[in-house]
Structure formats: C-alpha cells, structure tokens
Write an enzyme that holds these catalytic residues in place. Structure first.
Site, PDB file in Angstrom:
ATOM      1  N   ASP A 181      79.153 138.427   8.034  1.00 25.81           N
ATOM      2  CA  ASP A 181      79.103 137.014   8.747  1.00 25.81           C
ATOM      3  C   ASP A 181      79.877 136.656   9.899  1.00 25.81           C
ATOM      4  O   ASP A 181      81.092 136.772  10.001  1.00 25.81           O
ATOM      5  CB  ASP A 181      79.284 135.912   7.586  1.00 25.81           C
ATOM      6  CG  ASP A 181      78.574 134.691   7.850  1.00 25.81           C
ATOM      7  OD1 ASP A 181      77.383 134.829   7.720  1.00 25.81           O
ATOM      8  OD2 ASP A 181      79.144 133.752   8.130  1.00 25.81           O
ATOM      9  N   ASP A 212      66.810 133.913  13.798  1.00 22.36           N
ATOM     10  CA  ASP A 212      66.929 134.148  12.228  1.00 22.36           C
ATOM     11  C   ASP A 212      68.330 133.040  11.810  1.00 22.36           C
ATOM     12  O   ASP A 212      69.016 132.911  12.581  1.00 22.36           O
ATOM     13  CB  ASP A 212      67.352 135.588  12.274  1.00 22.36           C
ATOM     14  CG  ASP A 212      66.991 135.972  10.848  1.00 22.36           C
ATOM     15  OD1 ASP A 212      66.066 136.081  10.018  1.00 22.36           O
ATOM     16  OD2 ASP A 212      68.306 136.419  10.205  1.00 22.36           O
ATOM     17  N   GLU A 236      64.707 129.502  12.475  1.00 27.02           N
ATOM     18  CA  GLU A 236      64.083 129.525  11.186  1.00 27.02           C
ATOM     19  C   GLU A 236      65.158 128.940  10.107  1.00 27.02           C
ATOM     20  O   GLU A 236      66.361 129.428  10.253  1.00 27.02           O
ATOM     21  CB  GLU A 236      64.137 131.235  10.619  1.00 27.02           C
ATOM     22  CG  GLU A 236      63.714 131.223   9.364  1.00 27.02           C
ATOM     23  CD  GLU A 236      64.570 132.400   8.317  1.00 27.02           C
ATOM     24  OE1 GLU A 236      64.103 132.610   7.377  1.00 27.02           O
ATOM     25  OE2 GLU A 236      65.598 132.708   8.832  1.00 27.02           O
TER      26      GLU A 236
HETATM   27  C1  ABC Z   1      66.150 143.352   1.224  1.00 28.02           C
HETATM   28  C2  ABC Z   1      65.279 143.825   0.533  1.00 28.02           C
HETATM   29  C3  ABC Z   1      64.949 142.917  -0.697  1.00 28.02           C
HETATM   30  C4  ABC Z   1      65.974 142.808  -1.516  1.00 28.02           C
HETATM   31  C5  ABC Z   1      67.037 142.288  -0.465  1.00 28.02           C
HETATM   32  C6  ABC Z   1      68.489 141.735  -1.341  1.00 28.02           C
HETATM   33  O1  ABC Z   1      67.419 143.174   0.657  1.00 28.02           O
HETATM   34  O2  ABC Z   1      63.662 144.110   1.241  1.00 28.02           O
HETATM   35  O3  ABC Z   1      63.789 143.444  -1.596  1.00 28.02           O
HETATM   36  O4  ABC Z   1      66.030 141.946  -2.530  1.00 28.02           O
HETATM   37  C7  ABC Z   1      66.262 140.893   6.003  1.00 28.02           C
HETATM   38  C8  ABC Z   1      64.893 141.790   5.599  1.00 28.02           C
HETATM   39  C9  ABC Z   1      64.582 141.725   4.087  1.00 28.02           C
HETATM   40  C10 ABC Z   1      66.191 142.196   3.260  1.00 28.02           C
HETATM   41  C11 ABC Z   1      67.247 141.169   3.871  1.00 28.02           C
HETATM   42  C12 ABC Z   1      68.661 141.402   3.226  1.00 28.02           C
HETATM   43  O5  ABC Z   1      67.435 141.259   5.211  1.00 28.02           O
HETATM   44  O6  ABC Z   1      63.764 141.393   6.071  1.00 28.02           O
HETATM   45  O7  ABC Z   1      63.714 142.758   3.921  1.00 28.02           O
HETATM   46  O8  ABC Z   1      65.954 142.185   1.873  1.00 28.02           O
HETATM   47  O9  ABC Z   1      69.081 142.411   3.455  1.00 28.02           O
HETATM   48  C13 ABC Z   1      65.662 135.727   7.270  1.00 28.02           C
HETATM   49  C14 ABC Z   1      64.636 136.667   7.716  1.00 28.02           C
HETATM   50  C15 ABC Z   1      64.504 137.967   6.795  1.00 28.02           C
HETATM   51  C16 ABC Z   1      65.844 138.759   6.882  1.00 28.02           C
HETATM   52  C17 ABC Z   1      67.018 137.861   6.967  1.00 28.02           C
HETATM   53  C18 ABC Z   1      68.285 138.547   6.829  1.00 28.02           C
HETATM   54  C19 ABC Z   1      66.940 136.481   7.185  1.00 28.02           C
HETATM   55  O10 ABC Z   1      63.378 136.105   8.007  1.00 28.02           O
HETATM   56  O11 ABC Z   1      63.285 138.595   7.237  1.00 28.02           O
HETATM   57  O12 ABC Z   1      65.671 139.665   5.933  1.00 28.02           O
HETATM   58  O13 ABC Z   1      68.551 138.724   8.383  1.00 28.02           O
HETATM   59  C20 ABC Z   1      67.549 133.211   2.929  1.00 28.02           C
HETATM   60  C21 ABC Z   1      68.057 132.758   4.328  1.00 28.02           C
HETATM   61  C22 ABC Z   1      66.993 132.943   5.469  1.00 28.02           C
HETATM   62  C23 ABC Z   1      66.256 134.454   5.199  1.00 28.02           C
HETATM   63  C24 ABC Z   1      65.841 134.652   3.750  1.00 28.02           C
HETATM   64  C25 ABC Z   1      65.604 136.100   3.527  1.00 28.02           C
HETATM   65  O14 ABC Z   1      67.087 134.462   2.796  1.00 28.02           O
HETATM   66  O15 ABC Z   1      68.379 131.310   4.507  1.00 28.02           O
HETATM   67  O16 ABC Z   1      67.410 132.978   6.706  1.00 28.02           O
HETATM   68  N1  ABC Z   1      65.336 134.895   6.239  1.00 28.02           N
HETATM   69  C26 ABC Z   1      66.605 129.694  -1.034  1.00 28.02           C
HETATM   70  C27 ABC Z   1      67.603 129.340   0.250  1.00 28.02           C
HETATM   71  C28 ABC Z   1      67.029 130.144   1.586  1.00 28.02           C
HETATM   72  C29 ABC Z   1      67.049 131.398   1.374  1.00 28.02           C
HETATM   73  C30 ABC Z   1      65.984 131.690   0.139  1.00 28.02           C
HETATM   74  C31 ABC Z   1      65.655 133.170  -0.089  1.00 28.02           C
HETATM   75  O17 ABC Z   1      66.378 130.966  -1.179  1.00 28.02           O
HETATM   76  O18 ABC Z   1      67.918 127.921   0.228  1.00 28.02           O
HETATM   77  O19 ABC Z   1      68.105 129.831   2.343  1.00 28.02           O
HETATM   78  O20 ABC Z   1      66.620 132.286   2.395  1.00 28.02           O
HETATM   79  O21 ABC Z   1      66.872 133.858  -0.697  1.00 28.02           O
HETATM   80  C32 ABC Z   1      62.515 126.357  -1.990  1.00 28.02           C
HETATM   81  C33 ABC Z   1      63.987 125.797  -1.280  1.00 28.02           C
HETATM   82  C34 ABC Z   1      64.682 126.850  -0.271  1.00 28.02           C
HETATM   83  C35 ABC Z   1      64.615 128.226  -1.051  1.00 28.02           C
HETATM   84  C36 ABC Z   1      63.287 128.552  -1.816  1.00 28.02           C
HETATM   85  C37 ABC Z   1      63.349 130.167  -2.319  1.00 28.02           C
HETATM   86  O22 ABC Z   1      62.746 127.702  -2.590  1.00 28.02           O
HETATM   87  O23 ABC Z   1      63.697 124.580  -0.639  1.00 28.02           O
HETATM   88  O24 ABC Z   1      65.627 126.226  -0.047  1.00 28.02           O
HETATM   89  O25 ABC Z   1      65.215 129.149  -0.105  1.00 28.02           O
HETATM   90  O26 ABC Z   1      62.100 125.360  -2.555  1.00 28.02           O
HETATM   91 CA    CA Z   2      77.276 132.475   8.949  1.00 30.76          CA
END
Ligand code: ABC
Ligand code: CA
Length: 495
Positions: A181, A212, A236
């Site tokens: 981070d 992002d 985002e």
């Molecule tokens: C990889 C694998 C997955 C494995 C994971 C650990 O590692 O592919 O199979 O499970 C990138 C890649 C992913 C990768 C990740 C982690 O990195 O694309 O393939 O997954 O290594 C952005 C991008 C996304 C990107 C990243 C990281 C960030 O669009 O493509 O992932 O650079 C959080 C973040 C959000 C992020 C997302 C993936 O995770 O905030 O920026 N996206 C809650 C939280 C959210 C959280 C979400 C998912 O869970 O509040 O902050 O997003 O973990 C609603 C609520 C929401 C809630 C949802 C689930 O329900 O209002 O707040 O979100 O009702």
């Molecule tokens: Ca941070």
C-alpha cells in the site's frame, strides 16, 4: 478532455489482453489459467471500427504499466499489479503501438481512457515472519518508482471495510499476493505520483483516466492528483452506499455508479427483484449538490483547484453507469431470462451517467465472477448480427440524438431517476418505461407537480427511430410475479 467533453460520450471498456490479437489469430483463451491470452494495443487499433459502429466514442483500456507475473494468483494480464509505474508492460506491444492506438482513436474522433492504479503495487512474498517490520520479506527495491519500505504503509491487511483509516492505510491482497500500500501521506510519494500521471497523459495523448481503488487513498489526495492529470478523472469507489460514493465527487470529476449497479442488478436479476429500491436511489450528482457543506465538492478538496474556488461556477459532476465490469459476474450469469437481461442492459444508456459497456456484453457473454468474466472477444468473431449489438447500437443512437436535440439531456442534476420511474404507468415493461423516460424527458421535469401528461422532449426523431419503432425493437414481454408494483415514490429526503 474535460468533464464537459466526456458528458456526452459512450465508453467501451475492454481488457487489452482479451480484446484482440495483433494478427487476428484466434488463440484459445482459458480464463481459469489467470495468464496472458495474447491481446494487444495493435489488436485494439485494428478493431476500432467494430467499437465505433456500435456508437461508442471512447475506449477505456486496462492498465498499461509493467506488472508482476508468475504469482500465486497467476500473471498480471489485467494490469492491476504494478511493479514499475514508469515502464510499460511488454506484453501488449511496444510503446509505439500504444501511441498509434491513441492517434487512431483521435483520428476517429474518439477518446482514450487509461486505467491507473495509485493505491498499491504488487510484490510476491518471499517469506512469512509476522514479527518483523516487513512480514512478507518483500523486496521493495524491485519496485519502481517507490523502492524503499518507507514509501509504503506499514503492513496490515484490511479486515474491517467499515473502518476508513484501515481501508486507506492497510493493504489489499492477502498473504499469497500482498498489494503493497503506497504511502500517499508522504509528500515525496505524492510528487512522484503527480509526475507519473502527467507523463502518461502527455506521452500517450490520454483524454481521461479511470482511477482504481479510490476509496483506499485519503480523500484529500484526489483533488491534487486530478489537477496533475489535467484531464477527466473517473474514480472506482466500490460501495452500494450513495452517500459514501458521493464523497469522492468533486475531488474527482466522476465516479463509477456502483450504487446504481448494485440496485440495477438486484432489480433485474430475478422476476421478483426489487424495482422500488432501484427507482429510489438518488442520482449521485444530485446528491452531491444537495449534500451538507462538509461533503460538498468545494470543501472536499483541501489543495487548490480551480473547481473549488467559490467564485467559479459549480463543477460538472458525473457518473459512469454500467451493468458489468471485470470484477463482477456478467449479468447473464445471474439470470437466463432474456427479457430481464435486455431490460437491465438499457439502464446505463438512459440515465444521466456516461454509458459504459464492458466488452463482450454485446456478444451475450455469460462468464461468472473473476476470472470467468474475462473471456477473449476474438472467440466471438466480432459478430455484428447479435441482438446485443443491435440493442446497444440503437441505444447509443437515440441517446446521441436526444442530446443533440436538447443539450440539457445529459445533465439534469435536480431530479434523478428517483422521480421518474415510479410515476410512469405500471403496465409497461421496465424496458418500455426506461425508453419512455428517455424519450420524453423534458428539460425541467415538473416534479412534484402533476405527472401527466408528460411534456415530450422537443426532439425530432429520424423516421427510423419513432417511439413505436423504438419500443417495438426494445420491448419484450417480461414475466414478473408482481409486475412493477411500484408505489408512488416517498418524497426523497433530499427534495
Ligand atoms: C485475484 C484473483 C482472485 C482472488 C484475488 C485474491 O486475487 O483473480 O480470484 O480471489 C486485481 C485483479 C484481480 C485480483 C486482484 C487482487 O487484483 O483484477 O483479478 O484478484 O490481486 C479494483 C479493480 C480490480 C483489481 C483491484 C486491485 C482493484 O477493479 O480489478 O483487482 O488492483 C475491493 C476494492 C476495489 C477492487 C476490488 C477487487 O476489491 O475496494 O477497488 N477493484 C466490498 C468492499 C470493496 C471491495 C469488495 C470486493 O468487497 O467494500 O471495497 O472491493 O472485495 C456491496 C457493498 C460493497 C462490497 C460488496 C461486495 O457488496 O456495498 O462495499 O464490497 O453490497
Ligand atoms: Ca491505501
């Protein structure tokens, strides 16, 4: 390009690795392998006609910088695992190809949107020893431009997403792939991030940036970063809470409309979905302009920006509306009902937000969650005879036409969707309702006065696009157990 320039656009979102190969070879692509499938910037350039013919005039490509590969979760084919923020990934072609893509877009009057990650860099763990200050033995010197441990926050994984300090200063990822981070409280780090985005925008003729993990960086960082980018900024902020998302409107020009996404999905993914809830979510720009001073855009930015001067007119605040993206299961993976699928696809094109279509939606792709939702588009042959292609082409056409006829069409911050859907006749299918909202939207809607008759928007539709023909082409009977039992909307607290 500015927010004003982007307000009238339609965005096509793609993952560079999955959209098109340079030589159009139909390489197989098994998404479950988490590795490169061979898409490239040159491939995108060759297929811009496919995108433009559907009416899109902006392309959002996945992150371009050098990533880490060979991790426990596979390779950085998606681009979100930066290892060197100042070097391009070698997987998508030489720098000249990215420049060519930018030039080719501009020659067609289209915009380039770059996806950037500020919040973290990726670094595979070398060992695990929770007692030391660098518990995963991360080799910070392998990263760039942030090469020392002090450029990053102290290691802790985010556990509690309701604790904002933790969300900002602890790490995303997990022990298998920690996302280091970035210490965005450090002045030197902030300056380097500023130079980085300035350089990318200038070198590649970038018209807008998708940023992002915005909620994972302190909010008062963003106004300064926006000024450094100097172009339209779309953040985002993953949340279903409008009041939370709207805090980043002002510091940034726009946010992805995640609250609407969640409600849209909930409303249309089953025949007993909650349409009322969908209808009552406020439009984020309306929420921003009516929220308390402490949340208003002007006071949200602590660093100087033209937009925060009280003398200047209120900045144009926008959202990008979407049904699918690379992080969420594709909509057709949630329901097999064709009418529900079609209805849901309409919404992003008829609201105030910038319509944003995730590649493959037009082909009816059905992949579930990450990584199944990242299919190769070349496997579709870029067919243009698909119903989804016809639908989005029509929607883009009508939207453009409406905006031309009445420029106020795109910006109607005083009334959001909350006022509209519930007052329409409960007999039509949602798609018809949405099309009606869209076509009959007056410059100033007389809410809360009488709802009928709807003064039609003064627009001369081309003969091929009459209301009946539009509804004929869009409408489909839809099976719902409680057909649109929408009550008159309770007055929204903000009005
Ligand atoms: C990889 C694998 C997955 C494995 C994971 C650990 O590692 O592919 O199979 O499970 C990138 C890649 C992913 C990768 C990740 C982690 O990195 O694309 O393939 O997954 O290594 C952005 C991008 C996304 C990107 C990243 C990281 C960030 O669009 O493509 O992932 O650079 C959080 C973040 C959000 C992020 C997302 C993936 O995770 O905030 O920026 N996206 C809650 C939280 C959210 C959280 C979400 C998912 O869970 O509040 O902050 O997003 O973990 C609603 C609520 C929401 C809630 C949802 C689930 O329900 O209002 O707040 O979100 O009702
Ligand atoms: Ca941070």
């Amino acid at each position: 390009a500015s927010a004003e320039d982007w307000a009238t656009r339609s965005i096509y979102q793609l993952l560079t690795d999955r959209f098109a190969t340079s030589d159009d070879s139909s390489t197989p692509c098994d998404t479950s392998l988490h590795t490169y499938c061979g898409g490239s910037w040159a491939g995108i350039t060759h297929h811009l006609g496919y995108i433009q013919d559907m009416g899109f005039d902006a392309v959002w490509i996945s992150p371009v910088v050098k990533n880490v590969d060979g991790t426990a979760y596979g390779d950085g084919y998606h681009g979100y695992w930066s290892a060197d923020m100042d070097a391009l990934s070698s997987h998508f072609g030489p720098a000249a190809d990215l420049k060519n893509l930018s030039d080719a877009l501009h020659a067609r009057g289209m915009y380039l949107m770059l996806d950037v990650v500020v919040n973290h860099m990726a670094s595979p763990p070398n060992n695990t020893n929770p007692s030391v200050s660098n518990p995963f033995g991360i080799d910070f010197s392998a990263l760039s431009p942030f090469r020392k441990q002090a450029d990053f926050h102290k290691q802790c994984f985010i556990q509690d997403f309701t604790n904002q300090t933790e969300v900002e200063q602890c790490w995303l990822g997990d022990a298998k792939l920690p996302l280091a981070d970035v210490n965005t409280e450090d002045a030197g780090v902030v300056a380097a991030l500023c130079e980085n985005i300035k350089g990318l925008v200038k070198t590649y003729g970038v018209d807008g940036v998708r940023i992002d993990t915005v909620k994972h960086v302190r909010r008062d960082f963003w106004a300064g970063y926006r000024a450094c980018a100097g172009v339209f900024t779309l953040g985002e902020v993953e949340t279903d809470d409008p009041a939370y998302a709207v805090r980043y409107l002002g510091p940034l020009d726009a946010v992805l409309d995640y609250p609407a996404f969640y409600n849209l999905t909930r409303a249309f993914s089953s025949t007993s979905g909650d349409l009322s809830r969908f209808a009552s979510v406020p439009a984020l720009p309306a929420l921003a302009s009516s929220s308390s001073p402490s949340l208003s855009p002007a006071s949200a930015s602590t660093s100087a920006s033209a937009a925060s001067s009280s003398a200047s007119p209120a900045p144009l605040l926008l959202t990008a509306a979407f049904l699918e993206n690379h992080d969420q299961p594709r909509f057709p993976s949630l329901t097999a009902d064709g009418a529900l699928r079609k209805n849901a696809m309409v919404w992003p094109f008829v609201g105030d937000g910038i319509p944003t279509l995730y590649y493959g939606q037009e082909q009816g792709y059905e992949g579930g969650g990450d990584p199944a939702n990242r299919e190769a588009l070349w496997l579709s042959g870029y067919a243009t005879n698909k119903p989804g292609v016809a639908l989005v082409t029509t929607l883009n056409k009508v939207r453009k036409h409406a905006m031309k006829a009445n420029p106020e069409f795109v910006v109607t911050p005083k009334w959001g969707r909350c006022h509209l859907i519930p007052v329409l006749p409960p007999t039509s299918s949602p798609i018809a309702l949405l099309a009606l909202v869209f076509l009959h939207r007056p410059a100033s809607f007389p809410f809360p006065g009488s709802f009928a008759p709807f003064p039609p928007l003064a627009l001369a539709l081309p003969p091929s696009l009459t209301v009946p023909s539009l509804l004929g082409s869009l409408d489909q009977p839809i099976r719902r157990s409680h057909p649109y039992a929408l009550q008159a909307a309770p007055p929204h607290p903000l009005h």
